[in-house]
Design a protein around this motif. Sequence first.
Motif, PDB file in Angstrom:
ATOM      1  N   ASP A   5      -9.608  19.933  16.699  1.00 27.85           N
ATOM      2  CA  ASP A   5     -10.525  18.925  17.222  1.00 27.85           C
ATOM      3  C   ASP A   5      -9.745  17.904  18.039  1.00 27.85           C
ATOM      4  O   ASP A   5      -8.723  17.379  17.586  1.00 27.85           O
ATOM      5  N   LEU A  61     -15.776  15.118  22.427  1.00 31.55           N
ATOM      6  CA  LEU A  61     -15.169  15.870  21.342  1.00 31.55           C
ATOM      7  C   LEU A  61     -14.992  17.309  21.780  1.00 31.55           C
ATOM      8  O   LEU A  61     -15.953  17.968  22.202  1.00 31.55           O
ATOM      9  N   ARG A 144     -16.257  13.063  12.437  1.00 34.88           N
ATOM     10  CA  ARG A 144     -16.228  13.197  13.894  1.00 34.88           C
ATOM     11  C   ARG A 144     -17.035  12.095  14.567  1.00 34.88           C
ATOM     12  O   ARG A 144     -16.630  11.549  15.591  1.00 34.88           O
TER      13      ARG A 144
END
Length: 224
Positions: A5, A61, A144
């Motif tokens: 990520d 992201l 996130r």
Amino acid sequence: MPSADVIRPYRPSDRDAVRRLCCETGYLGKAIDPVFEDRELFADYLTKFYTDWEPESTFVLEQDGELKGYLMGSRRPFLQQFYNFFHNLSLFARGSFRYPRYNKDSRAFVRWILLNAWREVPAAPRRVPHFHFNLLPEAQGLVRSRELLVQFLKHLRAHGETHVFGQVVTFEERRGAKVFERFGFRVLEKKEITKYRAHRAEPVYLCTVLKDLNDGKLAEYVSR
């Protein structure tokens, strides 16, 4: 967060992926098509200012090199309000021309925008930076979401901003205002979005949440 990520600033090369993700998450985290079929107009309305006029306030992201989420914000509220006035006139003209070709659900969406949308937007500060964000279902999660938000808060703090607000959609299965309260936001107003009544039994709300960037909460993240 897994090493695959990556949260980073928006790049011009992300534009098509951001617009596509906007449409894939536009209906309560799912594709907008059952509600409104014109993806081009939908993406223009929700993303064009941020990608074309203030790209430095957008963060994305990536998972394994693929864009899976974004946070779009603005610290220039007057510029955005000026832009929206003329941009909305353009959208109205384009939508009017295409309206006869839309299906029943899309026509209902357009009627809701014209007749009810302005009544259902909760009050928000006019001179304060703001944000909204979306993640694909497989990328959703508190960690996130928090990391995207923290990157934006760092950006605001670096430019001397003191407050920020967001307008977030909430319902039973999705993140609620309490998630934002955990990070120092307070709810200013909450209104039901009636356009979803034809598609869902439970009510869907839009909430305005406001944060004082100097309140000390999230300082352990923002000050890094």
